[in-house]
Enzyme design. Structure first.
Site, PDB file in Angstrom:
ATOM      1  N   PHE A 200       0.830  -1.210   0.000  1.00 33.59           N
ATOM      2  CA  PHE A 200       0.000   0.000   0.000  1.00 33.59           C
ATOM      3  C   PHE A 200       0.874   1.273   0.000  1.00 33.59           C
ATOM      4  CE2 PHE A 200      -1.523   2.773   3.613  1.00 33.59           C
ATOM      5  CZ  PHE A 200      -2.190   3.685   2.807  1.00 33.59           C
TER       6      PHE A 200
ATOM      7  N   TYR B 160       6.042  -7.812  16.787  1.00 31.69           N
ATOM      8  CA  TYR B 160       6.210  -6.855  15.686  1.00 31.69           C
ATOM      9  C   TYR B 160       7.022  -5.654  16.163  1.00 31.69           C
ATOM     10  CZ  TYR B 160       4.988  -3.447  12.087  1.00 31.69           C
ATOM     11  OH  TYR B 160       5.048  -2.501  11.103  1.00 31.69           O
TER      12      TYR B 160
ATOM     13  N   LYS C  99      10.905  -4.575  15.022  1.00 31.99           N
ATOM     14  CA  LYS C  99      11.215  -3.255  14.459  1.00 31.99           C
ATOM     15  C   LYS C  99      12.212  -2.494  15.345  1.00 31.99           C
ATOM     16  CE  LYS C  99       8.808  -2.872  10.637  1.00 31.99           C
ATOM     17  NZ  LYS C  99       9.432  -2.423   9.378  1.00 31.99           N
TER      18      LYS C  99
END
Ligand code: UDP
Length: 322
Positions: free
Chosen positions: A11, A146, A150
């Site tokens: 996206f 997640y 990161k």
């Protein structure tokens, strides 16, 4: 310039490719089409797309050699996907970034890496500043893998800058939305838009009082490009987002109104939505002082404008699917 965008069929990546092409750059995409879709970039001519993973070091090396700068967006994203597939999330996000850092450092290519507001975790502050402490939940709660993956990416990138003077910039994206985002992996606005247009209940998780700030991809992408182009900026982390806060309950109501839908709201407990022991953050808002000072960034697109664009995009997609 010759530019590599990893995750370019996703996206945000596809909007970035569009912007770079409009600026006259030659764009290369590396995407494994796991969550990205070829339809997102098929309208772009003069683009070279390699369908492979950032885990494939030889492919990464060949592409990095070809280009002048690299935007690294490829990652496993979306709360639903992260919760369902934590191994894939951790490996893709850490090993993929490690590979990109190694190869871009080898050829001295300037690199921008997308990180996430998730790294702030469930910190109690209302507004998150780049230098704030982070509060991440227990390791048996998979949602946090997640954020942790990161964080390691950020640590590694900053270490590359400090030890090897590798020119790298990090951006922490807050909830970014716009046309082409899919609700398949849990993102709330495309999910609500689809539900409202189909006349289904809008599934508000928890009590719906949690808030988020949504930024338009058309605000976010130019900021990323400007940071890349400002070569004096290296080894720094920047928030990118919007300050307009909304609760999920209000968001659902606004989408129902704007679609003129007959849908109603259904409150779904978190356990039912994401499995037992899920932790959500109550509020999340970026401090934008640092990026404003660096490049004069100010988000220009309001939430209502974003909603109208996503609703229209969802409407067209539903028509295509029929
Ligand atoms: N959410 C919701 N209904 C949905 C999907 C998400 O109420 O169908 C909530 C979710 O629990 C969170 C917020 O919307 O509080 C934003 O979720 P999203 O997955 O878009 O992004 P996050 O901010 O969690 O990364």
């Amino acid at each position: 310039m010759r530019v590599l965008v990893t995750g370019g069929a996703g996206f945000i990546g596809s909007h970035l490719c569009e912007t770079l092409i409009n600026k006259g750059h030659q764009v290369f995409v590396l995407d494994d089409l796991s969550t990205g879709r070829f339809e997102n970039i098929e309208h772009l001519t003069d683009i070279t797309c390699v369908i492979d993973s950032t885990l494939n070091q030889e492919v990464v090396r060949d592409l990095v050699k070809e280009v002048d700068v690299v935007y690294h967006l490829a990652a496993t994203v979306g709360v639903q996907l992260v919760v369902n597939q934590p191994i894939r999330t951790i490996i893709n996000n850490i090993r993929g970034t490690e590979t990109i850092l190694e190869e871009t450092c080898r050829y001295r290519r300037r690199l921008l890496i997308t990180s996430t507001s998730e790294v702030y975790g469930k910190g109690a502050r209302a507004i998150f500043h780049e230098d704030d402490d982070r509060v991440i939940g227990a390791t048996h709660l998979h949602r946090w893998c997640y954020a942790a993956s990161k964080e390691i990416d950020e640590f590694l990138a900053l270490a590359y800058w400090r030890e090897k003077r590798h020119p790298v910039v990090l951006v922490r994206l807050f909830n970014t939305v716009g046309p082409r985002q899919t609700g398949r992996y849990g993102m709330v606005i495309p999910t609500f838009a689809r539900q409202a247009l189909l006349g289904e209940d809008l599934t508000v998780y928890g009590d719906g009082k949690q808030t988020r700030c949504f930024a338009a991809v058309q605000d976010v992408v130019p900021a990323m490009v400007q940071l890349m182009e400002t070569e004096s900026i290296c080894g720094e982390v920047f928030n990118i987002g919007n300050n307009e806060s909304v609760s999920m309950e209000d968001l659902a109501k606004r989408i129902i109104t704007r679609t003129k839908s007959s849908s109603t709201i259904r409150y779904v407990p978190y356990d039912q939505a994401y499995g037992p022991g899920y932790e959500d953050m109550r509020h999340r808002e970026p401090c934008l002082d640092k990026i404003n000072k660096a490049i004069g960034y100010k988000p220009a697109i309001s939430l209502d404008e974003i909603l109208d664009a996503v609703i229209e995009d969802t409407r067209q997609r539903l028509r295509r699917d029929v």
